[in-house]
Design a protein around this motif. Structure first.
Motif: not given
Ligand code: ATP
Length: 358
Positions: A300-305, A115-118, A271-280
């Motif tokens: 795989x988590x790219x650029x976590x912060x 699972x890729x989170x980027x 955008x930040x909320x969408x990103x969090x939802x994709x993480x979820x």
């Protein structure tokens, strides 16, 4: 499921590197352009046979080199398997799994679920349905072995139907393809629906932890009006499909619709909320896979912060830790990650394409 060794050779700016990752959280630490994401990209290549950054191998092979080589050892069914992949600038591929030549890159996906989170991952929610279909199919593929061959067959039949549409004069000329398609389409649709029903709770619970201010709902669109019989509907759509030159309804149009108060999330969330939802979504899917599947998922988590405030990073880190999965994270600063995961992380320093273990 975990990778115990990765070797890279002539991959992007990495001439040679060898990593022995931990079974838990691995941090790839380095400045901009040092090569952190390239290591994630290499692992992604080993798991899916493709990059998440470029579809052109010549962009990935190190400048002035002919090919890149990747090698990994990973745990699978209580044994450690070696995996080797060499890809040339011109696209020639050599793949070896457990010392045997393998001819299909698709075999990799079965062995190494990733699972890729980027940072650009939020396009899963803002882009077209193709990405969301892949999201559903990733999960169905890993929990239901009968799905993949059926889906390949449906895709082939659709190709044949679309070709036949171009010369068809009446529905009779393509009716054969529809009969072949119909039953298989219903089968894969049922598998997708069943899978999402099981995954839904995990997604909603995870999303609640990340974004408690929203009430999300998830709808599965099967690719055509669910009150209609597919075969009959295709027949009625014949003239339209003929004019379009392709099949406009069916499982190839399936989608996952995530809404908040009945409105698509892409129209409401930042955008930040969408990103969090994709993480979820991705974490929920990985955790679900780790609970039911025989092969465990690696994150795989790219650029976590990036773009997440501290308050939001905490639940994200909690879910990652709870998943019990092997994780590879890239970051520029170590403190942020240490603060979230404690000292239980293995750190790799990446500098100008050189990798060293702390
Ligand atoms: N084919 C190639 N051959 C050699 N170097 C390359 C190739 N493709 C990209 N590079 C370089 O490799 C480096 C690695 O980039 P990478 O994206 O891995 O960095 P990063 O550490 O993730 O940086 P950031 O923190 O900015 O995302 C970059 O400096 C890039 O210019």
């Amino acid at each position: 499921m975990a990778i115990t060794q990765v070797n890279l050779s002539h991959f992007r700016n990495i001439k040679e590197a060898s990593l022995k990752p931990d079974l838990g959280v691995n941090l790839l630490l380095g400045n901009n352009g040092s090569g952190k994401t390239s290591i994630l990209e290499a692992i992604h290549f080993l798991g899916l046979g493709r990059s998440f950054r470029s579809h052109l191998t010549k962009r990935i092979v190190q400048h002035e080199q002919d090919a890149f080589t990747l090698f990994a050892r990973f745990q699978h069914d209580d044994q450690t398997l070696p995996l080797g992949l060499r890809k040339s600038r011109t696209g020639d591929t050599e793949l070896k799994i457990n010392g045997q030549r393998a001819d299909k890159l698709a075999q990799l996906a079965e062995l190494l679920p990733l699972q890729l989170i980027h940072p650009e991952g939020y396009s899963l929610l803002t882009g077209g349905p193709k990405g969301r279909r892949s999201f559903i199919d990733w999960g169905v593929f890993h929990v239901e072995p009968s799905f993949f061959p059926q889906w390949l067959r449906v895709k082939r039949l659709l190709k044949q139907r679309n070709a036949a549409l171009k010369t068809a004069r009446s529905y009779r000329d393509i009716g054969f393809w529809d009969n072949e398609l119909g039953e298989r389409a219903l089968h894969i649709t049922q598998l997708r629906r069943d899978y999402l029903k099981r995954l839904e709770v995990e997604i909603l619970n995870t999303a609640k932890d990340f974004l408690p201010e929203f009430e999300f709902s998830i709808e599965f669109f099967q690719g055509w009006d669910k009150s209609r019989d597919l075969l009959e509907y295709m027949q009625q759509n014949f003239e339209r499909d003929r004019a379009l030159g392709y099949t406009s309804i069916g499982p190839q149009k399936a989608d996952l619709r995530v809404k908040v108060d009945g409105v698509p999330v892409a129209d409401v969330l930042s955008r930040g909320q969408l990103k969090l939802l994709v993480c979820a979504l991705r974490l929920a899917q990985g955790k679900f896979q780790n609970g039911v599947g025989s092969t465990k998922c690696i994150f795989l988590i790219d650029d976590f912060a990036s773009e997440l405030d501290r308050e939001k990073r905490i639940p994200l880190a909690k879910h990652i830790a709870e998943s019990g999965a092997q994780v590879f994270i890239t970051a520029i600063e170590k403190e942020q990650i240490e603060e979230l995961f404690g000292q239980q992380i293995k750190v790799f320093h990446v500098e100008h394409g050189n990798v060293s273990e702390q």
